[in-house]
Motif scaffolding. Structure first.
Motif, PDB file in Angstrom:
ATOM      1  N   SER A  57       0.850  -1.189   0.000  1.00 11.10           N
ATOM      2  CA  SER A  57       0.000   0.000   0.000  1.00 11.10           C
ATOM      3  C   SER A  57       0.885   1.239   0.000  1.00 11.10           C
ATOM      4  O   SER A  57       2.064   1.176   0.363  1.00 11.10           O
ATOM      5  CB  SER A  57      -0.908   0.007   1.237  1.00 11.10           C
ATOM      6  OG  SER A  57      -0.145   0.201   2.416  1.00 11.10           O
ATOM      7  N   PRO A  58       0.330   2.402  -0.382  1.00  8.98           N
ATOM      8  CA  PRO A  58       1.139   3.629  -0.373  1.00  8.98           C
ATOM      9  C   PRO A  58       1.719   3.963   0.998  1.00  8.98           C
ATOM     10  O   PRO A  58       2.789   4.569   1.081  1.00  8.98           O
ATOM     11  CB  PRO A  58       0.139   4.703  -0.834  1.00  8.98           C
ATOM     12  CG  PRO A  58      -0.862   3.960  -1.653  1.00  8.98           C
ATOM     13  CD  PRO A  58      -0.993   2.622  -0.994  1.00  8.98           C
ATOM     14  N   ALA A  59       1.036   3.574   2.074  1.00 14.27           N
ATOM     15  CA  ALA A  59       1.556   3.856   3.414  1.00 14.27           C
ATOM     16  C   ALA A  59       2.865   3.122   3.677  1.00 14.27           C
ATOM     17  O   ALA A  59       3.663   3.560   4.520  1.00 14.27           O
ATOM     18  CB  ALA A  59       0.523   3.462   4.467  1.00 14.27           C
ATOM     19  N   ASP A  60       3.115   2.016   2.972  1.00 13.21           N
ATOM     20  CA  ASP A  60       4.350   1.254   3.169  1.00 13.21           C
ATOM     21  C   ASP A  60       5.575   1.947   2.585  1.00 13.21           C
ATOM     22  O   ASP A  60       6.707   1.551   2.891  1.00 13.21           O
ATOM     23  CB  ASP A  60       4.220  -0.136   2.532  1.00 13.21           C
ATOM     24  CG  ASP A  60       3.160  -0.980   3.214  1.00 13.21           C
ATOM     25  OD1 ASP A  60       3.056  -0.919   4.452  1.00 13.21           O
ATOM     26  OD2 ASP A  60       2.428  -1.700   2.504  1.00 13.21           O
ATOM     27  N   VAL A  61       5.355   2.955   1.756  1.00 14.34           N
ATOM     28  CA  VAL A  61       6.479   3.635   1.094  1.00 14.34           C
ATOM     29  C   VAL A  61       6.358   5.144   1.234  1.00 14.34           C
ATOM     30  O   VAL A  61       6.891   5.892   0.412  1.00 14.34           O
ATOM     31  CB  VAL A  61       6.542   3.237  -0.403  1.00 14.34           C
ATOM     32  CG1 VAL A  61       6.887   1.770  -0.560  1.00 14.34           C
ATOM     33  CG2 VAL A  61       5.221   3.544  -1.117  1.00 14.34           C
ATOM     34  N   GLY A  62       5.679   5.608   2.287  1.00 15.85           N
ATOM     35  CA  GLY A  62       5.435   7.027   2.465  1.00 15.85           C
ATOM     36  C   GLY A  62       6.489   7.721   3.307  1.00 15.85           C
ATOM     37  O   GLY A  62       7.514   7.152   3.697  1.00 15.85           O
ATOM     38  N   PHE A  63       6.211   8.982   3.617  1.00 13.40           N
ATOM     39  CA  PHE A  63       7.154   9.819   4.363  1.00 13.40           C
ATOM     40  C   PHE A  63       7.429   9.248   5.749  1.00 13.40           C
ATOM     41  O   PHE A  63       8.551   9.327   6.252  1.00 13.40           O
ATOM     42  CB  PHE A  63       6.585  11.235   4.480  1.00 13.40           C
ATOM     43  CG  PHE A  63       7.341  12.106   5.440  1.00 13.40           C
ATOM     44  CD1 PHE A  63       8.601  12.580   5.130  1.00 13.40           C
ATOM     45  CD2 PHE A  63       6.788  12.447   6.672  1.00 13.40           C
ATOM     46  CE1 PHE A  63       9.303  13.383   6.016  1.00 13.40           C
ATOM     47  CE2 PHE A  63       7.481  13.240   7.565  1.00 13.40           C
ATOM     48  CZ  PHE A  63       8.732  13.712   7.234  1.00 13.40           C
ATOM     49  N   GLU A  64       6.420   8.665   6.374  1.00 13.30           N
ATOM     50  CA  GLU A  64       6.612   8.128   7.720  1.00 13.30           C
ATOM     51  C   GLU A  64       7.657   7.019   7.718  1.00 13.30           C
ATOM     52  O   GLU A  64       8.485   6.923   8.631  1.00 13.30           O
ATOM     53  CB  GLU A  64       5.282   7.609   8.258  1.00 13.30           C
ATOM     54  CG  GLU A  64       5.280   7.345   9.750  1.00 13.30           C
ATOM     55  CD  GLU A  64       3.905   7.006  10.279  1.00 13.30           C
ATOM     56  OE1 GLU A  64       3.415   5.894   9.981  1.00 13.30           O
ATOM     57  OE2 GLU A  64       3.315   7.846  10.977  1.00 13.30           O
ATOM     58  N   ILE A  65       7.643   6.167   6.696  1.00 14.20           N
ATOM     59  CA  ILE A  65       8.635   5.088   6.608  1.00 14.20           C
ATOM     60  C   ILE A  65      10.029   5.676   6.393  1.00 14.20           C
ATOM     61  O   ILE A  65      11.029   5.178   6.937  1.00 14.20           O
ATOM     62  CB  ILE A  65       8.275   4.119   5.471  1.00 14.20           C
ATOM     63  CG1 ILE A  65       6.890   3.503   5.720  1.00 14.20           C
ATOM     64  CG2 ILE A  65       9.307   3.010   5.360  1.00 14.20           C
ATOM     65  CD1 ILE A  65       6.785   2.711   7.010  1.00 14.20           C
ATOM     66  N   ALA A  66      10.120   6.751   5.614  1.00 13.05           N
ATOM     67  CA  ALA A  66      11.423   7.412   5.420  1.00 13.05           C
ATOM     68  C   ALA A  66      11.956   7.942   6.741  1.00 13.05           C
ATOM     69  O   ALA A  66      13.153   7.821   7.039  1.00 13.05           O
ATOM     70  CB  ALA A  66      11.278   8.545   4.407  1.00 13.05           C
ATOM     71  N   ALA A  67      11.074   8.535   7.550  1.00  9.55           N
ATOM     72  CA  ALA A  67      11.504   9.028   8.858  1.00  9.55           C
ATOM     73  C   ALA A  67      11.915   7.881   9.767  1.00  9.55           C
ATOM     74  O   ALA A  67      12.887   7.990  10.527  1.00  9.55           O
ATOM     75  CB  ALA A  67      10.378   9.843   9.502  1.00  9.55           C
ATOM     76  N   PHE A  68      11.191   6.753   9.694  1.00  8.16           N
ATOM     77  CA  PHE A  68      11.552   5.589  10.507  1.00  8.16           C
ATOM     78  C   PHE A  68      12.928   5.059  10.121  1.00  8.16           C
ATOM     79  O   PHE A  68      13.725   4.674  10.988  1.00  8.16           O
ATOM     80  CB  PHE A  68      10.508   4.488  10.349  1.00  8.16           C
ATOM     81  CG  PHE A  68       9.180   4.814  10.959  1.00  8.16           C
ATOM     82  CD1 PHE A  68       9.042   5.878  11.835  1.00  8.16           C
ATOM     83  CD2 PHE A  68       8.055   4.067  10.644  1.00  8.16           C
ATOM     84  CE1 PHE A  68       7.810   6.190  12.402  1.00  8.16           C
ATOM     85  CE2 PHE A  68       6.829   4.366  11.208  1.00  8.16           C
ATOM     86  CZ  PHE A  68       6.696   5.430  12.084  1.00  8.16           C
ATOM     87  N   ALA A  69      13.205   5.016   8.815  1.00 10.64           N
ATOM     88  CA  ALA A  69      14.515   4.526   8.370  1.00 10.64           C
ATOM     89  C   ALA A  69      15.633   5.434   8.861  1.00 10.64           C
ATOM     90  O   ALA A  69      16.689   4.964   9.305  1.00 10.64           O
ATOM     91  CB  ALA A  69      14.539   4.428   6.843  1.00 10.64           C
TER      92      ALA A  69
END
Length: 714
Positions: free
Chosen positions: A608-620
């Protein structure tokens, strides 16, 4: 005229929406340009005002005035609190500030939902404003016209305060020359607090007044923050009027652009943001300092180092020796026979930086290992072997759900390792590495749907697609430095997200992709459906990918990359193609992120788009900071901690996952300033310095660069 008449209302709506963004962005510009704080919680300050105003609104003028006063005051207090929270990070750079404020945004968003509920609140305005007026033959809401007038007056008043008053002069001096401001008897710290309080007040007032236009609800703060960042980038940090016109332009794109060019509207804003940033970095002077800034004095780390020195004698060949060797190598004249002084400095410093198990780990390994043939290699490999044994044993210890989470952590871990390559080794802090991650993920999903279900084929093709993507966007990234890199990569990530939502034939749009065939580990095998099978497959791929990464980082190529980050000017003067090194690093990191995206799809069996969104970038990026910016194994451990907090710990406290993650962000920034890798040497300096160094920030080419000893060298 017919065309103008048809789009008149959207055009006026664009002005109203743009002026709302101006009021918010003016506070963000004030916080960043004057106080030097990259505030990713600014949208939450807007939400505080919006929720407060909506709660107190009762359709009367008194309710509107009370809501405006209460919302502005609440956001002002939050801004002052933000000043206190960011004060310890003053010398650690914008990356630490971004992570801290993002964590505070997660905490604040969760608390607002607990107080006001998860549904969008209705906002009632006075009856005189809750009506329509005639505008060139069209009926238009009176409240929006009133808001336009108020925003213009606010822009004029703000410009007058900053340019014509003693308070404005103090604010400008705090940004340009705080030492001179202190010499005149003003307290720069008090000015800093006042600026952030004023920025919060602006955001809160915008939230109250803008609630009838952009009401409080889930996702409001994130939307406001992203659009405000675009406004600040387009308008710059020096002129309120430039911010004013940039905000109006953004508002028009958001409203009039949708009616005129609906297919292009989702891409225009972040494309313009990226273009402006790239042009600014192209016409700016090339960065001569690419290394980390000196960290702020840390009394806890000094005390810990003093006690550790008392309890344990430091063995020979410690990281402090390597740092001294690096310093002496950097002092040599360039162009020496065979290799340059910069290369030798990189080789000396990189010996402890290039990988997950530097020499500091030797203090925690039995001494007899060092006496074995190849004892140094054993010391370096011991943490890797211990981690590998633990990972192999997980299927026998965990239930099916936990095993699935462990597989997701491995996928996020590879994304984090790719961020480590760029942030820790290349000195390019990134918030957009989810873009090649998304390319690899969607490539694997579409390959599986087309019948290409063999795992190695999916991995190779996904990595290749992500590498090509990184090669295309790389030239726009590698020229910039510091905060500009963060903003460019953020724009790249958001543009990729827009493509994901628009290209439904490939990505499934907002619904995502599900139902594609399961991946086969090898040719002739069956599709993997059991959690243990998927985990073992992910573990094998991750081990291979991490091993290759460590070999490259420990090779001469990795040492050259470390030298590029630590002594870029000397490397350029020695004839090294620094741009080529950075581009290759960007491409390789993108390929690794693509492998992580492929693994995520295989393990989850949906996308889903949530799996590759800004939040995941911040988590990484958080995972990298948790582990230490140059520790590969630390990045993997950080990813595991994030997934465990988000999905496993939060399972026992439903609905509070963002709160727990926000606490993790804040605790990491304060408690682990150098990450887990900074703890291995037992001290606050020396080796820990190299592992958890802050990311370089934007500064003039002639600015002095602090060294690890705390002295300033040109």
């Amino acid at each position: 005229m017919d065309l103008l008449d048809a789009h008149l209302i959207p055009a006026v709506d664009g002005v109203a929406f743009g002026l709302l963004l101006f009021v918010v962005a003016a506070g963000l510009s004030l916080a960043f340009g004057t106080a030097g704080v990259l505030n990713l919680s600014h949208g939450t300050l807007y939400a505080i005002g919006a929720y407060t105003g909506a709660e107190l609104s009762d359709g009367t003028w008194g309710g509107l005035a009370l809501g405006l006063a209460a919302g502005t005051a609440a956001a002002c207090v939050a801004g002052a609190g933000l000043s206190a929270a960011t004060a310890p990070l003053a010398r650690r750079g914008h990356l630490a500030q971004a992570l801290l404020t993002f964590g505070l945004a997660l905490i604040g968003g969760d608390l607002l939902i607990q107080l006001f509920g998860a549904d969008e609140l209705p906002v009632r305005v006075p009856e005189a404003l809750d009506s329509s007026v005639m505008l060139l033959g069209h009926r238009y809401p009176a409240y929006r016209l009133c808001f336009i007038v108020m925003a213009v007056l606010l822009a004029a008043f703000g410009t007058w305060v900053l340019t014509r008053t003693r308070m404005g002069a103090a604010v400008r001096a705090a940004a340009d020359d705080p030492q001179m401001l202190a010499a005149t008897g003003h307290n720069p710290r008090a000015v800093h607090t006042g600026v952030l309080a004023a920025a919060g007040a602006l955001a809160g007032a915008a939230g109250v007044l803008g609630a009838p236009i952009l009401g409080p609800g889930p996702g409001t703060s994130e939307n406001v923050l992203m659009l405000s960042l675009v406004v600040v980038v387009l308008g710059g940090l020096r002129s309120l009027w430039a911010t004013f016109f940039a905000a109006v332009a953004v508002g028009e794109v958001q409203t009039l652009g949708v009616s005129l060019v609906p297919d292009l509207a989702p891409y225009l804003l972040f494309a313009a943001m990226a273009a402006v940033l790239v042009l600014r970095s192209r016409f700016a002077e090339p960065a001569t300092a690419h290394g980390p800034e000196g960290p702020a004095p840390d009394p806890i780390a000094r005390l810990r180092g003093h006690l550790a020195g008392r309890l344990r004698r430091r063995p020979r060949g410690t990281p402090g020796t390597a740092e001294a060797t690096a310093a002496s190598g950097a002092a040599e004249a360039p162009g020496a026979a065979g290799t340059s002084g910069a290369y030798r400095a990189a080789e000396a410093a990189g010996a402890d930086r290039a990988g997950a198990a530097p020499r500091g780990y030797g203090n925690r390994v039995p001494k007899w290992i060092g006496r074995l043939p190849g004892g140094t290699a054993w010391r370096q490999a011991a943490p890797l072997l211990v981690l590998l044994v633990v990972l192999i044993s997980l299927p026998a210890l965990l239930d099916a759900y936990s095993i699935s989470l462990a597989g997701s952590a491995l996928a996020l871990g590879l994304l984090a390792v790719s961020v480590t390559i760029l942030t820790g080794y290349a000195g390019l802090p990134t918030l957009g590495q989810t873009a090649p991650f998304a390319v690899g993920a969607y490539a694997t999903a579409n390959l599986a749907d087309a019948g290409w279900t063999v795992g190695p084929v999916q991995i190779v093709l996904s990595a290749l697609a992500a590498a090509v993507f990184s090669a295309v966007v790389g030239p726009a990234v590698i020229r910039a430095r510091g905060t500009t890199v963060l903003m460019i990569t953020l724009a790249v990530g958001e543009l990729t997200g827009a493509v994901v939502n628009q290209l439904k034939s490939v990505t499934g749009g907002a619904d995502g992709l599900v139902g594609f065939p399961a991946t086969r580990a090898l040719w002739g095998g069956e599709g993997m459906l059991e959690e243990s099978e998927l985990y073992n497959y992910a573990l094998v791929v991750a081990v291979v990918a991490v091993s290759i990464t460590l070999l490259v980082l420990r090779s001469p190529a990795g040492k050259l990359l470390t030298g590029t980050r630590g002594a870029e000017a000397r490397m350029r003067a020695s004839g090294h193609p620094v741009g080529r090194y950075l581009l290759v690093a960007h491409i390789c990191a993108g390929a690794l992120a693509g492998v992580g995206g492929s693994l995520m799809v295989t393990v989850q069996q949906y996308l889903s788009p949530a799996d590759v969104g800004f939040e995941i970038a911040a988590f990484a990026l958080l995972a990298v900071v948790i582990g230490g910016t140059t520790s590969v194994i630390g990045a993997l451990l950080g990813a595991g901690l994030i997934v465990a907090t988000r999905d496993w710990v939060a399972g026992s406290w439903p609905g509070h996952g963002p709160l727990l993650l926000g606490v993790l962000f804040v605790a990491t920034v304060y408690v682990l300033p150098r990450g887990l890798a900074g703890l291995r040497g037992g001290s606050g300096g020396g080796h820990g310095r190299s592992s958890g160094a802050p990311v370089p920030e934007d500064r003039p080419p002639s600015a002095p660069t602090p060294n690890p000893a705390g002295k300033v060298s040109p």
